[in-house]
Design an enzyme around this catalytic site. Sequence first.
Site, short mmCIF file in Angstrom:
data_model
loop_
_atom_site.label_atom_id
_atom_site.label_comp_id
_atom_site.label_asym_id
_atom_site.label_seq_id
_atom_site.Cartn_x
_atom_site.Cartn_y
_atom_site.Cartn_z
N LYS A 124 36.47 -57.04 69.78
CA LYS A 124 37.16 -57.57 68.59
C LYS A 124 37.12 -56.50 67.52
O LYS A 124 36.22 -55.65 67.52
CB LYS A 124 36.43 -58.82 68.08
CG LYS A 124 37.29 -59.71 67.23
CD LYS A 124 38.10 -60.65 68.11
CE LYS A 124 39.04 -61.51 67.32
NZ LYS A 124 39.60 -62.58 68.17
N ASP A 164 45.26 -61.27 65.57
CA ASP A 164 44.38 -62.39 65.24
C ASP A 164 44.81 -62.79 63.82
O ASP A 164 45.93 -62.47 63.41
CB ASP A 164 42.89 -61.95 65.30
CG ASP A 164 41.93 -63.14 65.35
OD1 ASP A 164 41.75 -63.72 66.42
OD2 ASP A 164 41.38 -63.51 64.30
#
Length: 448
Positions: A124, A164
């Site tokens: 991430k 995201d």
Amino acid sequence: MSIQQAIEKIEAQYGHQSEFIQAAKEIALTIKPLYDAHPEYEALKVFERLIEPDRIFNFRVNWENDKGEVQVNRGWRVQFNNALGPYKGGLRFHPTVTESVLKFLGFEQIFKNALTGLPIGGGKGGSDFDPKGKTDSEVRRFCYAFMRELHHYISKDIDVPAGDIGVGGREVSYMYAMYKNLTRESTGVITGKGVGFGGSLMRTEATGYGAVYFLENMLKAQNEDLEGKIVLVSGAGNVSLHAAEKATALGAVVVTVSDSQGTLYDKSGFNQEKTDWLKAQKQQSKPLAEYVDIYGGEWLANKKPWSIKGDIAIPSATQNEVNEDDAKLMVDNGIKYVVEGANMPLTADAIDYIRLHHVYYAPGKAANAGGVAVSALEMSQNSVRQYQTFDEVDERLKCIMKNIHDSATEASEQYGQTKNGYIDYMAGANMVGFKRVADALVAYGILN
Ligand code: GLU
């Protein structure tokens, strides 16, 4: 070192990283039966290894605003674990982004990605850059500057970012353009690209649609379906609106969406026309409240959706948006199913409360895995330089979500977590995801 000792160790070392500790504890609590059945995990310190990211890149991003003033932000990429394949996971641009948030998201991503059954590891990244109120040219300059730093660490077989919160098609295109410019490569180094220049059909819809496909499987397991069910959705971003769209198409009545300003409640439900209006409104960063002037309904300023009666809740805004009080409201208002569209939207207390009251609970790493699953399909399409049709991708997505549902159910039963017919999807999903990664780590010995 036992799981408990490993948790104590990270609490001592990273006590300030509350979101990360929360995510690690959730896994720790639920995988014990599996861990106990596999002494090789403890012998090889699998849990202790898994809660330490492989590496974290941390960099400064300089860019210029429209006035020509220099702005400085922080950027990160957490490469958490690549036992199953290249690090894979989105980039979040939001002022709340910290190393703790990215570590929690990266950690969750390892198991979510494992659950898809596709060859992808977990990672991430992101930045504390706030896209809100920025012009298109400012966003473009920031994305270029961010990728100028990030490109050193990623590549199609090493680490493949995506979107995201705060990173959608526009931002992915800018970042991909900079990557291509710097490396002269046209590869699947980032997913969520525009359809026509490498992007997969259905990637935009995949997280929200996938969550509803998961929900359909949960309902089916209880001999129910979506027809006429009242659904509360929180958030009004990509996941929320596509979950609302698919649930409506399958016969449900979706009565809420929300944002940081409040909740929009329309008891007649958001049909396709209204959903299209909401998508357009959000795209232009305009207030949800304006809906009421056109379509009626109510704007509940500064309120969350959970005070409204319903059958199903799909929290799809952000982490820890549902606290214990909200969970109580859900139970009091008749909610029987909670499906996490966002990553970790329920606090640990909220999860305890709804599970105690036997509300069926699908954790994000299972329910929202459709997005990253279609990202992995985008990677494979890029590798063979071909496109799949919308229907082909949709069929694969349905199949992947059913497999996640069924394998979580099976693990819940196998490890004695299903009681009086209550399927513990959280325990089941955590064990399936964990086992796939742990078995790979055992096979590798102590490398990885
Ligand atoms: N950010 C999404 C997630 O939380 C998608 C990641 C991806 O497509 O790589 O799963």
